[in-house]
Design a protein around this motif. Structure first.
Motif, PDB file in Angstrom:
ATOM      1  N   ARG A 126       0.799  -1.222   0.000  1.00  0.00           N
ATOM      2  CA  ARG A 126       0.000   0.000   0.000  1.00  0.00           C
ATOM      3  C   ARG A 126       0.830   1.270   0.000  1.00  0.00           C
ATOM      4  NH1 ARG A 126      -3.235  -0.770   5.157  1.00  0.00           N
ATOM      5  NH2 ARG A 126      -3.710   1.428   4.817  1.00  0.00           N
ATOM      6  N   VAL A 127       2.038   1.205   0.550  1.00  0.00           N
ATOM      7  CA  VAL A 127       2.850   2.423   0.645  1.00  0.00           C
ATOM      8  C   VAL A 127       4.007   2.439  -0.355  1.00  0.00           C
ATOM      9  CG1 VAL A 127       2.285   2.689   3.089  1.00  0.00           C
ATOM     10  CG2 VAL A 127       4.377   1.470   2.445  1.00  0.00           C
ATOM     11  N   ARG A 128       4.126   1.390  -1.175  1.00  0.00           N
ATOM     12  CA  ARG A 128       5.290   1.285  -2.063  1.00  0.00           C
ATOM     13  C   ARG A 128       5.396   2.479  -3.012  1.00  0.00           C
ATOM     14  NH1 ARG A 128       7.973  -3.241  -3.419  1.00  0.00           N
ATOM     15  NH2 ARG A 128       7.788  -3.588  -1.175  1.00  0.00           N
ATOM     16  N   ASP A 129       4.310   2.854  -3.654  1.00  0.00           N
ATOM     17  CA  ASP A 129       4.356   3.972  -4.600  1.00  0.00           C
ATOM     18  C   ASP A 129       4.734   5.271  -3.892  1.00  0.00           C
ATOM     19  OD1 ASP A 129       3.676   2.290  -6.652  1.00  0.00           O
ATOM     20  OD2 ASP A 129       1.547   2.857  -6.690  1.00  0.00           O
ATOM     21  N   GLY A 130       4.173   5.493  -2.703  1.00  0.00           N
ATOM     22  CA  GLY A 130       4.502   6.703  -1.953  1.00  0.00           C
ATOM     23  C   GLY A 130       5.961   6.722  -1.524  1.00  0.00           C
ATOM     24  N   LEU A 131       6.466   5.575  -1.103  1.00  0.00           N
ATOM     25  CA  LEU A 131       7.880   5.476  -0.734  1.00  0.00           C
ATOM     26  C   LEU A 131       8.773   5.882  -1.903  1.00  0.00           C
ATOM     27  CD1 LEU A 131       8.200   2.100   1.252  1.00  0.00           C
ATOM     28  CD2 LEU A 131       8.911   4.341   2.058  1.00  0.00           C
ATOM     29  N   LEU A 132       8.495   5.303  -3.057  1.00  0.00           N
ATOM     30  CA  LEU A 132       9.336   5.555  -4.219  1.00  0.00           C
ATOM     31  C   LEU A 132       9.239   7.012  -4.676  1.00  0.00           C
ATOM     32  CD1 LEU A 132       8.700   2.281  -6.270  1.00  0.00           C
ATOM     33  CD2 LEU A 132      10.589   2.802  -4.705  1.00  0.00           C
ATOM     34  N   GLU A 133       8.040   7.591  -4.589  1.00  0.00           N
ATOM     35  CA  GLU A 133       7.885   8.997  -4.981  1.00  0.00           C
ATOM     36  C   GLU A 133       8.690   9.911  -4.073  1.00  0.00           C
ATOM     37  OE1 GLU A 133       4.420  12.387  -5.749  1.00  0.00           O
ATOM     38  OE2 GLU A 133       3.845  10.315  -5.287  1.00  0.00           O
ATOM     39  N   ILE A 134       8.642   9.652  -2.761  1.00  0.00           N
ATOM     40  CA  ILE A 134       9.415  10.468  -1.820  1.00  0.00           C
ATOM     41  C   ILE A 134      10.905  10.259  -2.041  1.00  0.00           C
ATOM     42  CG2 ILE A 134      10.040  10.661   0.635  1.00  0.00           C
ATOM     43  CD1 ILE A 134       7.063  10.425   1.270  1.00  0.00           C
ATOM     44  N   GLY A 135      11.303   9.023  -2.322  1.00  0.00           N
ATOM     45  CA  GLY A 135      12.701   8.762  -2.624  1.00  0.00           C
ATOM     46  C   GLY A 135      13.188   9.565  -3.816  1.00  0.00           C
ATOM     47  N   ARG A 136      12.348   9.647  -4.851  1.00  0.00           N
ATOM     48  CA  ARG A 136      12.715  10.420  -6.053  1.00  0.00           C
ATOM     49  C   ARG A 136      12.776  11.913  -5.751  1.00  0.00           C
ATOM     50  NH1 ARG A 136       9.308   6.506  -8.629  1.00  0.00           N
ATOM     51  NH2 ARG A 136       7.509   7.877  -8.351  1.00  0.00           N
ATOM     52  N   LYS A 137      11.787  12.418  -5.024  1.00  0.00           N
ATOM     53  CA  LYS A 137      11.743  13.845  -4.714  1.00  0.00           C
ATOM     54  C   LYS A 137      12.953  14.299  -3.905  1.00  0.00           C
ATOM     55  CE  LYS A 137       6.723  14.723  -4.774  1.00  0.00           C
ATOM     56  NZ  LYS A 137       6.738  15.944  -5.611  1.00  0.00           N
ATOM     57  N   LEU A 138      13.390  13.458  -2.977  1.00  0.00           N
ATOM     58  CA  LEU A 138      14.469  13.840  -2.061  1.00  0.00           C
ATOM     59  C   LEU A 138      15.820  13.255  -2.443  1.00  0.00           C
ATOM     60  CD1 LEU A 138      12.580  13.513   1.357  1.00  0.00           C
ATOM     61  CD2 LEU A 138      12.984  15.581   0.003  1.00  0.00           C
ATOM     62  N   GLY A 139      15.850  12.471  -3.517  1.00  0.00           N
ATOM     63  CA  GLY A 139      17.118  11.894  -3.948  1.00  0.00           C
ATOM     64  C   GLY A 139      17.685  10.879  -2.966  1.00  0.00           C
ATOM     65  N   ILE A 140      16.811  10.083  -2.357  1.00  0.00           N
ATOM     66  CA  ILE A 140      17.245   9.085  -1.375  1.00  0.00           C
ATOM     67  C   ILE A 140      17.394   7.735  -2.072  1.00  0.00           C
ATOM     68  CG2 ILE A 140      16.676   7.912   0.779  1.00  0.00           C
ATOM     69  CD1 ILE A 140      15.036  10.342   1.566  1.00  0.00           C
ATOM     70  N   PRO A 141      18.567   7.148  -2.059  1.00  0.00           N
ATOM     71  CA  PRO A 141      18.770   5.867  -2.757  1.00  0.00           C
ATOM     72  C   PRO A 141      18.069   4.714  -2.044  1.00  0.00           C
ATOM     73  CG  PRO A 141      20.748   6.494  -1.569  1.00  0.00           C
ATOM     74  CD  PRO A 141      19.805   7.656  -1.455  1.00  0.00           C
ATOM     75  N   PRO A 142      17.618   3.711  -2.795  1.00  0.00           N
ATOM     76  CA  PRO A 142      16.922   2.573  -2.186  1.00  0.00           C
ATOM     77  C   PRO A 142      17.899   1.561  -1.601  1.00  0.00           C
ATOM     78  CG  PRO A 142      17.077   2.229  -4.535  1.00  0.00           C
ATOM     79  CD  PRO A 142      17.680   3.585  -4.267  1.00  0.00           C
ATOM     80  N   VAL A 143      17.454   0.848  -0.580  1.00  0.00           N
ATOM     81  CA  VAL A 143      18.179  -0.316  -0.077  1.00  0.00           C
ATOM     82  C   VAL A 143      17.152  -1.408   0.207  1.00  0.00           C
ATOM     83  CG1 VAL A 143      18.144   0.499   2.328  1.00  0.00           C
ATOM     84  CG2 VAL A 143      19.801  -1.222   1.614  1.00  0.00           C
TER      85      VAL A 143
END
Length: 355
Positions: A203-220
């Motif tokens: 349920r939160v995956r899309d929101g997580l990825l959008e915030i990651g893109r906006k703030l330039g936070i790399p995934p782990v």
């Protein structure tokens, strides 16, 4: 999909030191990690650092680099506030702050010796200043004070970002994530992605990825490991029953929903999701976090015994110590003057040593 030997490190691992929650015995854990050809593994126990020294020792003995961390309990407001805090509406209770408003989760790792010492400070202060019911809680204030040498992520589904997203509070989630990124530093903060076939993850995956893109936070990418091998799942389920005073027959008992809470191989982790962001997150676990850990000097032996200057006429501290003891004996009892045999004084009695 990644080929065999692709970089991956397990960075979210609950050992036997997560009391009645983690079932990974250290010896088995390191044997499995080594068998899979991995070079690093983390310890992120719930709210404590009890096992850090033993984890470090056994990892070194096994030829594995220890990534020492914690899955911290973080107060939703101040650690000193004993009141439970909810962010949503009454009908959103199941999606709100964990334990009816008691805490949030955050995954934090020590990058080096300084970071380890800061984790110890944070853990100690959470017990002394943030205790609520049974949870030692940190907060942003003290984490910011002791952030040097630390790396961290947005955490599991009980993290602040995920909780805000489940409640439909995107702006608050964005703001909070930016604050955490600034506390740890942009190069030390990561967007944690998990896949255990859970609704709260999807349920939160899309929101997580959008915030990651906006703030330039790399995934782990992490796996919320609570036991070492897949065959240990039932034993771990029994452990949770002991924790909650339930039996396997209790339909409403606490259990880990979904599956896969063990030390998966790198290939298994890459296969969970074919998206580019997931593949990048798998690589980052090793390349951006585990490989940056410098475990040297974390538990180096330091002799803290005081050193005394040795006066002229004495060959060693031991000789000086014996002379001072007998000087005291002469002052207290005069025994040495009356006998060539050196008795030991016990209370008001003198005991003759056995030849």
């Amino acid at each position: 999909m990644a080929e065999s030997g692709a970089p991956f490190a397990h960075l979210h691992v609950h050992t036997e030191y997560s009391m009645l929650d983690g079932a990974a015995r250290l010896k088995d854990l390191f044997a499995e990690v080594k068998n899979q050809g991995m070079t690093h593994v983390a310890m992120t126990d719930h709210g404590n650092m009890y096992g850090a020294a033993e984890f470090h020792k056994q990892a070194k003995d096994a030829g594995i680099t220890p990534v020492i961390g914690i899955e911290a309990y973080v107060a939703p407001e101040s650690r000193r506030n004993p009141n439970r805090i909810l962010w949503g509406q009454p009908h959103q209770k199941k999606d709100d702050v964990s334990a009816s408003g008691a805490y949030l989760h955050k995954t934090i790792w020590a990058q080096n010796k300084q970071g380890l010492h800061n984790l110890f400070k944070l853990s100690s202060r959470s017990y002394a200043e943030g205790w609520l019911v049974k949870w030692p809680r940190m907060d942003k204030e003290i984490i910011a004070e002791h952030s040097a040498g630390l790396m961290a992520s947005t955490g599991c589904p009980s993290g602040e970002l995920q909780t805000r997203l489940r409640l439909g509070q995107f702006d608050e989630a964005l703001k909070a994530t930016a604050e955490w990124r600034d506390i740890f530093g942009k190069e030390n903060y990561f967007l944690e992605l998990m896949e255990h076939d859970l609704d709260i993850e999807r349920r939160v995956r899309d929101g997580l990825l959008e915030i990651g893109r906006k703030l330039g936070i790399p995934p782990v990418v992490t796996n919320d490991s609570h036991y070492t091998r897949e065959s240990h799942a039932e034993s771990h389920d029994l452990l949770l029953c002991i924790q909650t005073g339930k039996t396997l027959a209790d339909a409403d008992r606490f259990r880990l929903e979904g599956g896969g809470y063990y030390i998966k191989s790198a290939a298994e982790m890459y296969r969970l999701n074919s998206s580019d962001i997931w593949q990048e997150g798998c690589r980052n676990s090793q390349l951006l976090i585990a490989d940056r850990v410098d475990a040297s000097g974390m538990f180096e032996f330091i002799n803290l015994m005081p050193r005394f200057p040795i006066p002229e006429g004495y060959a060693s501290e031991d000789e000086l110590f014996r002379a001072e003891v007998w000087k005291g004996m002469d002052t207290r009892s005069g025994l040495r003057k009356r006998s060539k045999i050196r008795p030991w004084s016990i209370g008001s009695r003198s005991v003759m040593p056995i030849a």
